[in-house]
Design an enzyme around this catalytic site. Structure first.
Site, PDB file in Angstrom:
ATOM      1  N   ARG A   1      -5.317  -3.889 -12.245  1.00  0.00           N
ATOM      2  CA  ARG A   1      -4.811  -5.097 -11.442  1.00  0.00           C
ATOM      3  C   ARG A   1      -6.055  -5.178 -10.445  1.00  0.00           C
ATOM      4  O   ARG A   1      -6.429  -4.033  -9.084  1.00  0.00           O
ATOM      5  CB  ARG A   1      -3.085  -4.908 -10.932  1.00  0.00           C
TER       6      ARG A   1
ATOM      7  N   HIS B   1       0.786  -1.038  -0.107  1.00  0.00           N
ATOM      8  CA  HIS B   1       0.235   0.340   0.195  1.00  0.00           C
ATOM      9  C   HIS B   1       0.707   1.190  -0.204  1.00  0.00           C
ATOM     10  O   HIS B   1       0.195   2.270  -0.467  1.00  0.00           O
ATOM     11  CB  HIS B   1      -0.953  -0.188   1.049  1.00  0.00           C
TER      12      HIS B   1
ATOM     13  N   ARG C   1      12.757 -13.777  -7.466  1.00  0.00           N
ATOM     14  CA  ARG C   1      13.185 -12.440  -8.127  1.00  0.00           C
ATOM     15  C   ARG C   1      13.018 -11.526  -6.862  1.00  0.00           C
ATOM     16  O   ARG C   1      13.977 -10.306  -6.189  1.00  0.00           O
ATOM     17  CB  ARG C   1      12.846 -11.280  -9.305  1.00  0.00           C
TER      18      ARG C   1
ATOM     19  N   GLU D   1       1.415 -16.167 -18.463  1.00  0.00           N
ATOM     20  CA  GLU D   1       2.253 -16.153 -17.479  1.00  0.00           C
ATOM     21  C   GLU D   1       3.069 -17.540 -17.635  1.00  0.00           C
ATOM     22  O   GLU D   1       4.530 -17.155 -16.807  1.00  0.00           O
ATOM     23  CB  GLU D   1       1.637 -15.144 -16.738  1.00  0.00           C
TER      24      GLU D   1
ATOM     25  N   ARG E   1      -8.107  -5.973 -15.291  1.00  0.00           N
ATOM     26  CA  ARG E   1      -7.827  -7.609 -15.512  1.00  0.00           C
ATOM     27  C   ARG E   1      -8.312  -8.570 -14.564  1.00  0.00           C
ATOM     28  O   ARG E   1      -8.762  -7.500 -12.936  1.00  0.00           O
ATOM     29  CB  ARG E   1      -5.975  -8.558 -14.975  1.00  0.00           C
TER      30      ARG E   1
ATOM     31  N   CYS F   1       2.828  -6.981 -20.866  1.00  0.00           N
ATOM     32  CA  CYS F   1       2.726  -6.197 -19.242  1.00  0.00           C
ATOM     33  C   CYS F   1       2.639  -6.448 -18.328  1.00  0.00           C
ATOM     34  O   CYS F   1       2.480  -5.820 -16.901  1.00  0.00           O
ATOM     35  CB  CYS F   1       1.263  -6.071 -19.440  1.00  0.00           C
TER      36      CYS F   1
ATOM     37  N   ASN G   1       6.547 -10.693 -16.576  1.00  0.00           N
ATOM     38  CA  ASN G   1       7.034 -10.246 -14.497  1.00  0.00           C
ATOM     39  C   ASN G   1       6.778 -12.287 -14.472  1.00  0.00           C
ATOM     40  O   ASN G   1       8.135 -12.917 -13.844  1.00  0.00           O
ATOM     41  CB  ASN G   1       6.368 -10.391 -13.567  1.00  0.00           C
ATOM     42  N   ASP G   2       5.753 -12.441 -14.167  1.00  0.00           N
ATOM     43  CA  ASP G   2       5.152 -14.469 -13.970  1.00  0.00           C
ATOM     44  C   ASP G   2       6.157 -15.292 -14.995  1.00  0.00           C
ATOM     45  O   ASP G   2       5.873 -16.278 -14.891  1.00  0.00           O
ATOM     46  CB  ASP G   2       3.956 -14.082 -14.055  1.00  0.00           C
TER      47      ASP G   2
HETATM   48  C1  PEP Z   1       2.937  -9.582 -15.245  1.00  0.00           C
HETATM   49  O1  PEP Z   1       2.921 -11.357 -14.153  1.00  0.00           O
HETATM   50  O2  PEP Z   1       3.747  -9.716 -15.737  1.00  0.00           O
HETATM   51  C2  PEP Z   1       2.175  -9.419 -14.580  1.00  0.00           C
HETATM   52  C3  PEP Z   1       1.996  -8.377 -15.327  1.00  0.00           C
HETATM   53  O3  PEP Z   1       1.586  -9.573 -13.488  1.00  0.00           O
HETATM   54  P1  PEP Z   1       1.358  -8.688 -11.909  1.00  0.00           P
HETATM   55  O4  PEP Z   1       2.638  -8.695 -12.403  1.00  0.00           O
HETATM   56  O5  PEP Z   1       0.528  -8.128 -11.250  1.00  0.00           O
HETATM   57  O6  PEP Z   1       1.896 -10.418 -11.120  1.00  0.00           O
HETATM   58 MG    MG Z   2       1.752 -11.763 -13.067  1.00  0.00          MG
END
Ligand code: PEP
Ligand code: MG
Length: 584
Positions: A300, A193, A469, A435, A336, A506, A458-459
């Site tokens: 998100r 937050h 990470r 992902e 999402r 994304c 990211n995932d």
């Molecule tokens: C991702 O995994 O790249 C993604 C955008 O989702 P989040 O970062 O919300 O897990």
């Molecule tokens: Mg993700």
């Protein structure tokens, strides 16, 4: 204290130099101070005065926060006001003074201990977390028992706030004052937050510093570098000067970048691309567009659950989605569906602790388990789609069956709305996030079932390379330019394009200059990222030719290591388009 340099996670960019203000926690007394029976009434009056003052302060704070940073941050104080109304809590306090003939401080201390134990005994994570709210309220009453002139003012004016962790209420209260230079915390992550709030209020912040709150004292000088995730304690003069000049450069750079936000999103050879924004709060839409976003590429939605102490209703969802869709109109908004589980364990969901949360009940797996909740969300998204600029995005798809189930549920919710004559966009697009490596390998099959795909790097990188990470022992292995990552992304983008379906990235990768060049060269057009990085990426992509990016990628794909790939991009781009990295 001597000069120390600490590394943490930069969650809100910018640099600040200033003095430490440690947030001081109330230490409840351990001394049972008794009073005479004729003093009991006076002590009860003293307690009531402190409670009355606490109520007045909370009402004032709630109003102030609502005006300054929005209603979504003021709900915590509503919850605190409710605690103040709690009859059993108040009578416990009074009883202890009356029966044991003790000072109010001791009675608060006892009641605090009792309530902490009760809340800690709950299995339910959400109820367990409420102990912090009770603690917050009792601390405030405790402080208010002191005469006004003795109460310490902790205003943090033009100071750097250092704490172990900030409760949402403390974060909202402190950061909204508009005079905090920066924040440095022991705990926390990108999506805490405090991090979100600091970003939206433009306050540099570094979290995850482990023990900074024990290493500094009030008045120590700190440099907080939220861009590079560093904090310097009591730096020597020369280093302080170096950072002051880095700050100046950064501030100038920010001004320059804002100008770029208004320029067209085209490469030197007129190839168009589209920067989109990843957001967590509806209030971020305006800022995202001012940074040059051409749409909201990822909302998100799980953050809706952070803003309420109970489960949000369909109306709560609907209001937020409509507000975003309206403010972004006519640009697209990709909503999402909730991505909870894993490290995003929101208390209302009552998710049991899992041995391996990253591989557990996350995202769509959770939604398909709690279908009523999922349907509420789908209904709200559909209702918010009347202006035809909303798309639905499903996180963490692993197999085709999940898409089939989602489509079935989506269909039934649409039918229900039609029956009730509630309007929505009948052509609303449904997309999935790629992902999970299994989904990546199945792109050719999955993409046929949906209107578009969005690559969550990211995932995807975390699962593809088997690297967490946030674990500093292995985070050095998290490499977006790893040759195998490039191969899989190439496959996903090319496959989607062959099927003539839209593809977006994304994850943070889209916000990294070298990676963005590679993604462009692989044919990507939609780059969705934290809005603060949009001007930087726009500058990079506007300074190069699409043709160059294509050539660089061709060569990069023949290389064996991420280091070779990085060097190749830097050399080739610097040689042909030196301006690309002038500001990056
Ligand atoms: C991702 O995994 O790249 C993604 C955008 O989702 P989040 O970062 O919300 O897990
Ligand atoms: Mg993700």
């Amino acid at each position: 204290m001597d000069y120390v340099r600490l590394r943490g996670v930069g969650v809100s960019p910018g640099i600040a130099v200033g003095e430490v203000q440690l947030t001081e926690k109330v230490v409840f007394t351990t001394r049972k101070e008794t009073i005479n029976s004729d003093q009991v009434n006076e002590e009860l009056k003293r307690l009531k005065r402190a409670i009355k003052l606490t109520r007045a302060q909370l009402v004032e704070i709630k109003k102030d926060i609502k005006n300054k940073i929005g209603e979504e941050h003021s709900f915590i104080f509503e919850a605190h006001l409710l605690i103040l109304e709690d009859k059993s809590l108040l009578s416990s306090l009074e009883k202890s003074i009356r029966k044991e003939r003790t000072r109010a401080e001791w009675s608060i201390s006892r009641v605090h201990e009792k309530y902490q134990k009760i809340f800690e005994s709950f299995d339910d994570e959400y109820l367990m977390q409420r102990k912090y709210d009770v603690s917050d309220v009792l601390s405030r009453i405790y402080r208010n028992l002191e005469p006004a002139d003795k109460r310490k003012k902790e205003d943090g004016k033009n100071k750097i706030i250092v704490a172990h962790e900030l409760l949402p209420s403390e974060a909202a209260l402190r950061l909204s004052k508009g005079n905090v230079l920066a924040v440095a915390l022991d705990m926390g992550g990108q999506t805490s937050h405090t991090a979100i709030l600091a970003r939206s209020l433009n306050i540099p912040a570094v979290v995850g510093l482990r023990n900074i709150s024990q290493r500094v004292k009030n008045g120590d000088v700190l440099v907080v570098d939220g861009t590079d995730g560093e904090v310097l304690i009591n730096p020597p003069h020369a280093i302080k000067k170096e950072f002051a000049s880095k700050k100046q450069k950064y501030d100038d750079y920010r001004k320059e970048l804002r100008k770029i936000a208004k320029l067209s999103s085209k490469t030197l050879d007129r190839h168009t691309f589209s920067p989109l924004a990843n957001i967590e709060l509806p209030g971020e839409v305006e800022m995202a567009f001012s940074m040059g976003a051409e749409g909201i590429g990822l909302f998100r939605s799980e953050f809706i659950f952070l803003q309420s102490t109970s489960l949000p209703s369909e109306e709560d969802h609907f209001e937020i989605y409509s507000q975003i869709a309206e403010n972004a109109y006519p640009s697209p908004v990709y909503i999402r569906t909730v991505d909870v589980g894993g490290e995003k364990n929101l208390p209302q969901f009552k998710i049991e602790k899992e041995p391996n949360p990253a591989l557990g009940l996350r995202a769509i797996r959770f939604s398909l388990r709690d279908r009523e909740l999922f349907k509420i969300q789908l209904r709200a998204v559909l209702r918010a789609s009347v202006q035809k600029n909303v798309k639905v995005l499903i996180p963490m798809i692993t197999e085709l069956e999940e898409i089939e189930e989602v489509k079935m549920l989506f269909f039934s919710v649409k039918e229900e709305l039609k029956e009730k004559k509630i309007p929505f966009d009948e052509d609303i697009e449904l997309g999935v996030m790629i992902e999970v490596p299994a989904a990546a390998a199945l792109t050719d099959i999955l993409v046929k079932e949906v209107d578009y795909i969005s690559i969550g790097t990211n995932d995807l990188i975390q699962y593809y390379l088997a690297v967490d990470r946030s674990n500093e022992l292995v985070s050095y292995l998290f490499k977006p330019l790893h040759p195998s990552v490039l191969r899989v992304i190439k496959f996903i983008i090319e496959t989607a394009q062959r099927e003539k379906k839209e593809v977006t990235v994304c994850g943070e990768m889209a916000a990294d200059p070298l990676s963005a060049i590679v993604l462009l060269g692989l044919g990507l057009r939609k780059f969705s990222m934290n809005p603060i990085f949009i001007p930087r990426i726009k500058n990079v992509l506007r300074s190069i030719e699409y043709k160059t990016a294509e050539d660089v990628v061709q060569e990069a794909l023949t290389l064996k290591t991420s280091q070779q790939i990085e060097e190749c991009i830097i050399e080739r781009i610097l040689f042909r388009h030196p301006k690309a990295f002038l500001m990056g």
